[in-house]
Design a protein around this motif. Structure first.
Motif, PDB file in Angstrom:
ATOM      1  N   LEU A 256       4.618  -2.468   1.510  1.00  0.00           N
ATOM      2  CA  LEU A 256       3.804  -3.223   0.557  1.00  0.00           C
ATOM      3  C   LEU A 256       2.338  -3.029   0.890  1.00  0.00           C
ATOM      4  O   LEU A 256       1.901  -3.326   2.000  1.00  0.00           O
ATOM      5  N   ARG A 258      -0.108  -4.754  -0.003  1.00  0.00           N
ATOM      6  CA  ARG A 258      -0.700  -6.063   0.314  1.00  0.00           C
ATOM      7  C   ARG A 258      -0.571  -6.403   1.802  1.00  0.00           C
ATOM      8  O   ARG A 258      -1.324  -7.221   2.322  1.00  0.00           O
ATOM      9  N   ASP A 259       0.374  -5.777   2.481  1.00  0.00           N
ATOM     10  CA  ASP A 259       0.531  -6.002   3.919  1.00  0.00           C
ATOM     11  C   ASP A 259      -0.487  -5.223   4.747  1.00  0.00           C
ATOM     12  O   ASP A 259      -0.550  -5.383   5.960  1.00  0.00           O
ATOM     13  N   PRO A 261      -4.261  -4.896   4.380  1.00  0.00           N
ATOM     14  CA  PRO A 261      -5.518  -5.237   3.692  1.00  0.00           C
ATOM     15  C   PRO A 261      -6.612  -4.192   3.859  1.00  0.00           C
ATOM     16  O   PRO A 261      -7.441  -4.013   2.958  1.00  0.00           O
ATOM     17  N   ASP A 264      -5.741  -1.804   1.203  1.00  0.00           N
ATOM     18  CA  ASP A 264      -5.825  -2.449  -0.108  1.00  0.00           C
ATOM     19  C   ASP A 264      -7.269  -2.516  -0.601  1.00  0.00           C
ATOM     20  O   ASP A 264      -7.552  -2.277  -1.778  1.00  0.00           O
ATOM     21  N   PRO A 270      -3.875  -1.327  -8.374  1.00  0.00           N
ATOM     22  CA  PRO A 270      -2.582  -0.990  -7.764  1.00  0.00           C
ATOM     23  C   PRO A 270      -2.195   0.461  -8.032  1.00  0.00           C
ATOM     24  O   PRO A 270      -2.650   1.066  -9.008  1.00  0.00           O
ATOM     25  N   ASN A 343       5.300  -0.078  -2.729  1.00  0.00           N
ATOM     26  CA  ASN A 343       5.017  -1.087  -3.736  1.00  0.00           C
ATOM     27  C   ASN A 343       3.670  -1.728  -3.446  1.00  0.00           C
ATOM     28  O   ASN A 343       3.159  -1.637  -2.323  1.00  0.00           O
ATOM     29  N   TYR A 344       3.127  -2.377  -4.441  1.00  0.00           N
ATOM     30  CA  TYR A 344       1.830  -3.015  -4.242  1.00  0.00           C
ATOM     31  C   TYR A 344       1.975  -4.411  -3.651  1.00  0.00           C
ATOM     32  O   TYR A 344       1.298  -4.782  -2.706  1.00  0.00           O
ATOM     33  N   GLU A 345       2.896  -5.184  -4.205  1.00  0.00           N
ATOM     34  CA  GLU A 345       3.060  -6.560  -3.768  1.00  0.00           C
ATOM     35  C   GLU A 345       4.529  -6.943  -3.790  1.00  0.00           C
ATOM     36  O   GLU A 345       5.378  -6.209  -4.299  1.00  0.00           O
ATOM     37  N   ASP A 346       4.832  -8.097  -3.245  1.00  0.00           N
ATOM     38  CA  ASP A 346       6.215  -8.519  -3.048  1.00  0.00           C
ATOM     39  C   ASP A 346       6.982  -8.693  -4.358  1.00  0.00           C
ATOM     40  O   ASP A 346       8.201  -8.551  -4.385  1.00  0.00           O
ATOM     41  N   SER A 347       6.273  -8.991  -5.451  1.00  0.00           N
ATOM     42  CA  SER A 347       6.954  -9.209  -6.731  1.00  0.00           C
ATOM     43  C   SER A 347       7.387  -7.910  -7.396  1.00  0.00           C
ATOM     44  O   SER A 347       8.155  -7.935  -8.365  1.00  0.00           O
ATOM     45  N   ASP A 348       6.922  -6.769  -6.909  1.00  0.00           N
ATOM     46  CA  ASP A 348       7.347  -5.486  -7.482  1.00  0.00           C
ATOM     47  C   ASP A 348       8.828  -5.240  -7.212  1.00  0.00           C
ATOM     48  O   ASP A 348       9.377  -5.711  -6.217  1.00  0.00           O
TER      49      ASP A 348
END
Length: 375
Positions: A256, A258-259, A261, A264, A270, A343-348
């Motif tokens: 991820l 996002r993990d 920074p 990021d 994204p 992935n970019y973030e956990d919701s992906d």
């Protein structure tokens, strides 16, 4: 024409691919084609079959065939060889190539998500939604507007040499159920006309994403496909049937962004395209630093390529590239050569099995041939 993905990678062979298969179809019907044809298919088409059918089962790569079917099964016993998918080996890019005879470089439908500056949104191409939402990206279909192409079916019909049909959930011969796929193909092959039929079904890909590519339920799905294709072929006459796939599959884990920074903050937005073929738009002030940081974080899990390297090595294929290609691919492309995606973030979506990377199991698809004469 292609690129060697390195020790863990796979050579993309566009001259022996689903693109060249599609160009053989165009050549057979006297329609315009822009890429090399597939010689084994050209030889098969020397026989004047009334009906030519390509059945494409999403995700049914060579690895899946060998894993889930015995050698004496109908599909495996009729496999004449292998084809290369396109890069990235993913449905958006690959089925568009099948339906156009163009490489991804030419048609521009590179993957599930692309950024369009006119909308200032990352758009999921097929559903025409904003990335990660159900909200429509525009009042028009963005990819069809910005990345137009002429289909194989249009070109064939323009010749007047044959009729052309698409059997799928969204095709000209529209179906809604799995069983209708085979019944509709059989019905079209009973017509007196000369025709080309492209039939698409979304399994085993759909279930592989959820349960993984080795699950026992995948064995059941592929065995059922095998049996149904065999039954269909018993009822065909004067027909050349080809069974293939758009890509293969492999179980996948995810990093991820996002993990990380530090990484990021270097990005304009994204990543786009796909999790295993992630394209990065990097802020101008970080362009020089990005490759070193990426490689330090992810090592040899990905092949990181600059935009210039991607264009220079024709990874998306040859031909005349779509004028929007340079802007669609971002500044750097991270191609998976291991079992990981980005992935970019956990919701992906974190599919248990995925595709679009540079490995053999994702890239190799079958060339299965059944010839039915006038019996």
């Amino acid at each position: 024409m292609g690129i060697n993905g390195g020790e863990n990678g796979m050579f993309v062979d566009y001259d022996h691919s689903i693109v060249s298969l599609s160009c053989s179809i165009l050549k057979h019907y006297g329609a315009e084609y822009l890429n090399k044809t597939f010689e084994p298919m050209d030889e098969l088409l020397q026989h004047p079959y009334k009906h030519v059918v390509i059945m494409l089962f999403d995700g049914l790569g060579m690895d899946a065939l060998r894993r889930h079917l015995p050698e004496n099964s109908f599909l495996r016993s009729h496999a004449l060889g292998e084809l290369s998918s396109v890069f990235p080996p993913t449905t958006t890019a690959a089925t568009t190539s099948i339906e156009s005879g163009l490489t991804p470089a030419e048609h521009g439908w590179l993957g599930w998500n692309l950024y369009f500056p006119e909308l200032d949104h990352i758009v999921s191409l097929f559903p025409n939604t904003r990335r990660g939402t159900q909200e429509q990206a525009a009042k028009f279909h963005a990819a069809r507007q910005y990345l137009r192409y002429r289909t194989v079916y249009e070109k064939i019909e323009e010749t007047g040499n044959a009729k052309a049909y698409v059997v799928s959930l969204y095709g000209s011969a529209r179906i809604t159920k799995y069983e209708e796929l085979f019944d509709t193909v059989k019905g079209l092959c009973r017509k007196e006309e000369r025709n080309y039929i492209y039939a698409y079904w979304g399994e085993p890909d759909y279930t592989m994403h959820d349960v993984g590519c080795c699950h026992e339920s995948i064995t059941e799905i592929i065995r059922d496909i095998d049996q149904r294709v065999e039954r269909l072929c018993r009822d065909l006459e004067d027909t050349l049937l080809i069974v293939t796939a758009d890509h293969g599959h492999g179980d996948t884990g995810y990093f991820l962004i996002r993990d990380y920074p530090e990484l990021d903050r270097m990005l304009e937005r994204p990543p786009v395209i796909e999790a295993r073929a992630a394209s990065f738009y990097v802020k101008q002030e970080y362009l020089a630093q990005f490759p070193d940081l990426f490689k330090r974080l992810f090592g040899d899990q990905f092949l990181l390529l600059s935009k210039e390297a991607v264009l220079g090595q024709n990874i998306f294929g040859g031909g005349v590239p779509h004028p929007r290609l340079p802007e669609l691919m971002g500044d750097y492309l991270a191609v998976a050569v291991s079992g990981m995606g980005i992935n970019y973030e956990d919701s992906d979506s974190k599919w248990k099995s995925n595709h679009s990377g540079f490995t053999e199991r994702e890239m190799k698809v079958p060339f299965i041939v059944v010839e039915k004469g006038n019996e």
